[in-house]
Write an enzyme that holds these catalytic residues in place. Structure first.
Site, PDB file in Angstrom:
ATOM      1  N   LYS A  14      45.721  38.330  44.626  1.00 36.36           N
ATOM      2  CA  LYS A  14      44.688  37.473  44.972  1.00 36.36           C
ATOM      3  C   LYS A  14      44.926  37.267  46.417  1.00 36.36           C
ATOM      4  CE  LYS A  14      43.682  34.458  41.176  1.00 36.36           C
ATOM      5  NZ  LYS A  14      43.541  33.021  40.767  1.00 36.36           N
TER       6      LYS A  14
ATOM      7  N   LYS B  89      39.528  45.298  33.453  1.00 40.20           N
ATOM      8  CA  LYS B  89      39.650  44.242  32.444  1.00 40.20           C
ATOM      9  C   LYS B  89      37.969  43.546  32.454  1.00 40.20           C
ATOM     10  CE  LYS B  89      42.002  39.874  31.855  1.00 40.20           C
ATOM     11  NZ  LYS B  89      43.119  39.052  32.195  1.00 40.20           N
TER      12      LYS B  89
ATOM     13  N   LYS C 201      34.309  38.010  34.875  1.00 39.76           N
ATOM     14  CA  LYS C 201      33.317  37.423  35.513  1.00 39.76           C
ATOM     15  C   LYS C 201      33.004  38.154  36.850  1.00 39.76           C
ATOM     16  CE  LYS C 201      30.644  33.518  36.179  1.00 39.76           C
ATOM     17  NZ  LYS C 201      30.473  33.254  37.654  1.00 39.76           N
TER      18      LYS C 201
END
Ligand code: TRP
Length: 329
Positions: free
Chosen positions: A112, A192, A195
């Protein structure tokens, strides 16, 4: 007495079939066997940049769709993390027990941080400690998660152990429960389903959009022409058939793809029809709840009230063990 189970739900506005097959379905199966608490983790969600104007909707939609998919609030507690201030309070306490070095090793943090180079904030770094506080606040024993959260649950065990050694036995060491659903790949067949990758089918997708998305989805890339035989084993859509089609259809698609009796479009049509059918009840219930946000709020407020009571009790024990609670001398 049943064991306490805790898991967190990211408040993403669009809950997709990957979330359903990989997590929600598994949670529903656990409702009978555990004393379940599920939290919509808005304090986790703010560690990356977001639009405050959309957060309310994201939270309410996450609640509505999870309930719509079968997370029955009569059989578990569903609540919003920020409604129980003890989550952040316990995080501070656990921060003082957590070595920086352990957090620096977290792969989700590293990923991240790379994705959000301009906003590598302390909250992002501390994310796994907040997650630990979520679990320990309710003395959670079982934590159903996907593979990507394994490292975080291991960390929570380590922090629980540290607390117990330093201040006295209080927290059970949380155990992870991995669902046996393999991770669901996105419609691009490469990453994967998520969203942020825009490669998903949401649980409230309308039938036309389901068809549109599936008809564009990647299949066996070696199958270039209609008459080429295909290989279901490497086709992501065949994997989806396994969740949405019946045995006979799966066998038929498997065979007729290999012999080129059917093309990808026909295969997708069957999948689409089955998916539309399977998702219809979830979609209907979710949309009904989304149209009645007050009902969803009632559920969440009731959940928060129950959680505050448990959380306050735990914090009393924590302060007492740590010598923080003032007592009359
Ligand atoms: N980090 C988890 C995820 O992204 C969500 C989460 C927050 C969680 N707190 C939790 C999961 C506590 C299990 C237990 O999926």
């Amino acid at each position: 007495m049943k064991k306490r189970l805790f898991s967190g739900i990211q408040p993403s506005g669009d809950v997709h079939i990957g979330n359903y097959l990989g997590a929600i379905k598994n949670w529903i199966a656990l409702l009978n066997d555990y004393d379940c608490i599920f939290s919509i983790v808005d304090y986790h969600a703010i560690t990356v940049e977001y639009d405050p104007g959309l957060m309310q909707k994201r939270i309410l939609n996450a609640a509505a769709v999870n309930i719509g998919a079968g997370l029955d609030p009569d059989r578990c507690i569903l609540f919003v993390q920020s409604q129980v201030p003890e989550h952040t309070e316990l995080t501070w306490i656990l921060n003082s027990l957590t070595p920086m070095g352990l957090l620096e090793r977290m792969t989700q943090y590293k990923d991240k941080a790379k994705q959000n180079e301009k906003n590598v904030n302390v909250g992002l770094f501390d994310y796994p400690v907040l997650q630990t506080a979520d679990i320990l606040l309710y003395k959670g024993c079982a934590v159903p998660i996907g593979e990507d959260q394994l490292q975080h649950v291991e960390l929570s065990r380590e922090i629980a152990r540290k607390f117990n050694m330093r201040y006295g036995e209080l927290f059970p060491e949380p155990q992870h429960l991995l669902s046996d659903a393999p991770r669901i790949m996105g419609l691009d067949g490469k990453s994967k389903m998520s969203k942020s990758m825009d490669n998903y089918i949401s649980l409230i997708e309308d039938p036309d959009t389901i068809w549109k998305k599936l008809s564009r989805a990647t299949t066996d890339e070696n199958r270039k022409r209609r008459n080429d035989p295909g290989n279901p084993e490497i086709c992501n859509l065949f994997t989806l058939h396994k969740y949405f089609s019946n045995e006979t259809e799966i066998a038929k698609v498997n065979k007729e793809c290999r012999t080129a009796e059917i093309g990808c479009i026909e295969c997708k049509r069957i999948l689409s029809d089955n998916m539309v059918k399977a998702l219809a009840p979830i979609r209907e219930k979710s949309l009904a709840l989304m149209n009645k946000p007050d009902d969803v709020l009632d559920v969440l407020n009731t959940g928060a009230k129950k959680c505050r009571k448990i959380a306050e009790e735990t914090m009393e024990e924590v302060r007492s063990l740590m010598g923080l609670r003032l007592v009359k001398v």
